[in-house]
Motif scaffolding. Structure first.
Motif, PDB file in Angstrom:
ATOM      1  N   SER A   1      -2.645  -0.604   7.323  1.00  0.00           N
ATOM      2  CA  SER A   1      -1.287  -0.158   7.678  1.00  0.00           C
ATOM      3  C   SER A   1      -1.321   0.634   8.979  1.00  0.00           C
TER       4      SER A   1
ATOM      5  N   GLN B   1      -0.450   4.030   1.036  1.00  0.00           N
ATOM      6  CA  GLN B   1      -1.022   4.857   2.095  1.00  0.00           C
ATOM      7  C   GLN B   1      -0.298   4.589   3.413  1.00  0.00           C
TER       8      GLN B   1
ATOM      9  N   SER C   1       0.839  -1.195   0.000  1.00  0.00           N
ATOM     10  CA  SER C   1       0.000   0.000   0.000  1.00  0.00           C
ATOM     11  C   SER C   1       0.869   1.238   0.000  1.00  0.00           C
TER      12      SER C   1
ATOM     13  N   THR D   1      -6.822   0.416   2.849  1.00  0.00           N
ATOM     14  CA  THR D   1      -6.721   0.821   1.451  1.00  0.00           C
ATOM     15  C   THR D   1      -6.869  -0.393   0.559  1.00  0.00           C
ATOM     16  N   ASP D   2      -7.357  -0.155  -0.640  1.00  0.00           N
ATOM     17  CA  ASP D   2      -7.424  -1.187  -1.675  1.00  0.00           C
ATOM     18  C   ASP D   2      -6.361  -0.861  -2.712  1.00  0.00           C
ATOM     19  N   SER D   3      -5.528  -1.830  -2.992  1.00  0.00           N
ATOM     20  CA  SER D   3      -4.429  -1.595  -3.928  1.00  0.00           C
ATOM     21  C   SER D   3      -4.288  -2.774  -4.889  1.00  0.00           C
TER      22      SER D   3
END
Length: 269
Positions: free
Chosen positions: A130, A112, A110, A117-119
């Protein structure tokens, strides 16, 4: 479609199928939301567990990332196949990879700093959580593949929909039997009318009929009354006509007798 039974059956099955489909879509969506919420909570729990362990120096930073591969410290419901799909990366705040699990991709999970988060990494979609450990100057990331999440949702919804589909033929049979039973009063009325003789114009018992077919019984009774009245008028007319014809016929008979006697007297002279 001239059969009331078939029409009712089709209508009820169509309505049931629509409700069934709506329920399946609702179950699928709600199940997905619930599973996503639970898995997100587990991701956050795993990240904080790893961060806490390395902060307490109960495990070194390099090996902390690999502990999730064996499912250590995870709840029982997440052990097994899913636990082996968890991937962990530990990055220093200056961007250096400190440690990662064997199932983690080579690329950064990620971009972020904190939170969910979507990655997409190497063409695969991940859900990542995270957290930054300020004391050690590292960033801990734990993620799982969306493929795994989709499989979990699919397994749950399949476990729900398969029994429902197996029950559907039973439901169809019950609907058919219900339609048959619901139309029994019409069958009884038809049998009663079939067994009547031609001169039986007594009214049918309307009070015992269901409300839905009571107008039919009332209409039949009205028809019987009109036919009975018509037959009474015909009988009265026939009786009157027969009475009125008695006098002319008697006169004709008298004339014929008189003529016959006169003819006999002339023959004797």
């Amino acid at each position: 479609m001239n059969s009331i039974r078939i029409r009712l059956f089709v209508i009820l099955m169509t309505a049931t199928g629509a409700v069934w489909l709506s329920a399946f879509v609702w179950i699928q969506q709600s199940t997905r939301a619930d599973v996503e919420r639970v898995l997100d909570a587990r991701l956050a729990e795993a990240v904080h567990m790893v961060s806490s362990l390395i902060s307490d120096q109960r495990i070194d930073v390099a090996s902390a990332a690999t502990m999730l591969t064996d499912g250590a410290g995870l709840p029982e419901e997440l052990t097994g196949d899913y636990s082996h799909r968890l991937s962990c990366q530990i990055w220093s705040l200056d961007g250096t990879l400190v440690g990662r699990s064997g199932s983690a991709p080579d690329g950064r999970l990620s971009a972020q700093d904190t939170g969910f988060t979507d990655s997409t990494v190497n063409g695969e979609e991940w859900r990542v959580y995270s957290v930054i450990n300020e004391a050690l100057g590292v960033r801990v990331m734990v993620g799982d593949s969306h493929t795994v999440r989709d499989r979990l949702v699919r397994d749950v919804t399949t476990g729900l929909i398969v029994p429902a589909l197996l029950i559907l033929p039973v439901l169809a049979a019950l609907i058919w039997l219900s339609v048959q039973r619901g139309l029994l009063p019409l069958d009884r009325l038809a049998r009663g009318l079939t067994q009547r003789t031609a001169d039986n114009l007594t009214p049918v018992a309307v009070d015992t009929m269901p409300h839905e077919i009571r107008p039919v019984g009332t209409a039949l009774n009205g028809l019987f009354a009109r036919v009975s009245a018509a037959r009474a008028r015909e009988t009265a007319f026939t009786s009157f006509a027969a009475h009125e014809l008695k006098t002319p016929l008697a006169g004709i008979k008298t004339c014929l007798l008189y003529t016959s006697d006169a003819a006999d007297d002339s023959l004797r002279v």
